[in-house]
Design an enzyme around this catalytic site. Structure first.
Site, PDB file in Angstrom:
ATOM      1  N   CYS A  42       0.892  -1.250  -0.020  1.00 10.82           N
ATOM      2  CA  CYS A  42       0.062  -0.046  -0.021  1.00 10.82           C
ATOM      3  C   CYS A  42       0.908   1.242   0.144  1.00 10.82           C
ATOM      4  O   CYS A  42       1.906   1.315   0.497  1.00 10.82           O
ATOM      5  CB  CYS A  42      -0.955   0.019   1.201  1.00 10.82           C
ATOM      6  SG  CYS A  42      -2.085   1.587   1.348  1.00 10.82           S
ATOM      7  N   ASP A  44       0.643   3.765   1.561  1.00 10.53           N
ATOM      8  CA  ASP A  44       0.373   4.404   3.064  1.00 10.53           C
ATOM      9  C   ASP A  44       1.874   4.669   3.466  1.00 10.53           C
ATOM     10  O   ASP A  44       2.685   4.028   3.543  1.00 10.53           O
ATOM     11  CB  ASP A  44      -0.252   3.513   3.996  1.00 10.53           C
ATOM     12  CG  ASP A  44      -0.749   4.241   5.366  1.00 10.53           C
ATOM     13  OD1 ASP A  44       0.192   4.683   6.036  1.00 10.53           O
ATOM     14  OD2 ASP A  44      -2.021   4.144   5.555  1.00 10.53           O
ATOM     15  N   ARG A  46       3.116   5.346   6.380  1.00 12.71           N
ATOM     16  CA  ARG A  46       3.410   4.708   7.554  1.00 12.71           C
ATOM     17  C   ARG A  46       3.979   3.152   7.524  1.00 12.71           C
ATOM     18  O   ARG A  46       4.354   2.628   8.793  1.00 12.71           O
ATOM     19  CB  ARG A  46       2.210   4.691   8.431  1.00 12.71           C
ATOM     20  CG  ARG A  46       1.537   5.973   8.795  1.00 12.71           C
ATOM     21  CD  ARG A  46       0.151   5.711   9.467  1.00 12.71           C
ATOM     22  NE  ARG A  46      -1.025   5.410   8.792  1.00 12.71           N
ATOM     23  CZ  ARG A  46      -2.272   4.997   8.837  1.00 12.71           C
ATOM     24  NH1 ARG A  46      -2.561   5.214  10.240  1.00 12.71           N
ATOM     25  NH2 ARG A  46      -2.922   4.397   8.196  1.00 12.71           N
ATOM     26  N   HIS A  98      -2.005  -3.926   5.142  1.00 11.84           N
ATOM     27  CA  HIS A  98      -1.916  -3.281   6.462  1.00 11.84           C
ATOM     28  C   HIS A  98      -3.360  -3.021   7.157  1.00 11.84           C
ATOM     29  O   HIS A  98      -4.274  -2.526   6.548  1.00 11.84           O
ATOM     30  CB  HIS A  98      -1.129  -2.041   6.690  1.00 11.84           C
ATOM     31  CG  HIS A  98      -1.646  -0.874   5.839  1.00 11.84           C
ATOM     32  ND1 HIS A  98      -2.235   0.055   6.844  1.00 11.84           N
ATOM     33  CD2 HIS A  98      -1.523  -0.183   5.127  1.00 11.84           C
ATOM     34  CE1 HIS A  98      -2.632   1.054   5.943  1.00 11.84           C
ATOM     35  NE2 HIS A  98      -2.221   0.711   4.603  1.00 11.84           N
ATOM     36  N   CYS A 101      -6.175   0.149   7.050  1.00 10.82           N
ATOM     37  CA  CYS A 101      -5.904   0.814   5.648  1.00 10.82           C
ATOM     38  C   CYS A 101      -7.071   1.626   5.353  1.00 10.82           C
ATOM     39  O   CYS A 101      -8.319   1.265   5.088  1.00 10.82           O
ATOM     40  CB  CYS A 101      -5.852  -0.516   4.758  1.00 10.82           C
ATOM     41  SG  CYS A 101      -5.477   0.192   3.055  1.00 10.82           S
TER      42      CYS A 101
END
Length: 220
Positions: A42, A44, A46, A98, A101
């Protein structure tokens, strides 16, 4: 938050740290790459790919998008898989979702999200495939996290459906496909333990692209 100009100072410090341990580090990196892993994750911010895997530059080939999807209509991810398998000869392909999400959560909402609609429909399709299991989960957060796992699982299946993966595995015995989920709250990776060979054999009843005639054999 790091100021924009500080990034270049950070870069200089990083270069210096690499050169301090290996003066030829960047020459080696520039020469070629031979990663053992393709990571599809992803976007993302983080989820720092190399860091969570404990791998250095040059050890993992990376593709990222919203909610770690592998739709066969996306030439970007299809191109990455083909290049990684055919040219880099990666030994493992990892699809990593994750928990928490945002893409998966958005797909659970009954809301028009504009340009994101066709992309998130891939996740809604996963929900439809596993509707009975998901609807039986009464706690919304638990259901949300389970959809993260099921989405990762289905994207692994999408990877296995590709001709590059099927042909390479028949001819060379690799790559194998793995599904992981990263937990933002504790930094730990969860292996979904995808039965790669079992899934490959099962989906080849319909998606056989190796020229082995497996579909015909199973239908006879």
């Amino acid at each position: 938050m790091t100021a924009y100009k500080e990034i270049f100072e950070n870069n200089k410090r990083w270069v210096a740290s690499k050169m301090a341990t290996d003066e030829e580090f960047f020459e080696k990196m520039a020469d070629s790459q031979k990663p053992a892993y393709l990571y599809i994750g992803c976007s993302d911010s983080r989820v720092p790919t190399n860091e969570i895997m404990g791998l250095e530059a040059g050890e993992v080939f990376v593709h990222r998008n919203i909610a770690n999807l592998v739709p066969n209509t996306d030439l970007n991810v299809m191109g990455v898989i083909n290049y990684a398998v055919v040219h880099l000869e990666v030994k493992h392909i990892i699809v990593c979702g994750h928990y928490n999400c945002g893409g998966v959560k958005a797909a659970m909402q009954a809301k028009d999200l504009g340009i994101l609609n066709p992309w998130l429909r891939n996740i809604r399709d996963v929900y439809r495939l596993h509707m009975d299991e998901l609807n039986a989960i009464t706690d919304e957060h638990t259901r949300y996290n389970r959809l993260v796992e099921l989405n990762t699982q289905e994207q692994c299946i999408n990877v296995i459906k590709t001709a590059a993966v099927q042909k390479s595995y028949v001819e060379k015995g690799f790559p194998t496909v793995h599904g992981w989920v990263y937990d933002l709250k504790n930094g730990m990776l969860k292996d979904l333990e995808i039965d790669f060979e079992g899934v490959l054999h099962e989906i080849q009843k319909i998606y056989d692209l190796t020229g082995s005639g497996l579909m015909q054999k199973d239908n006879d």
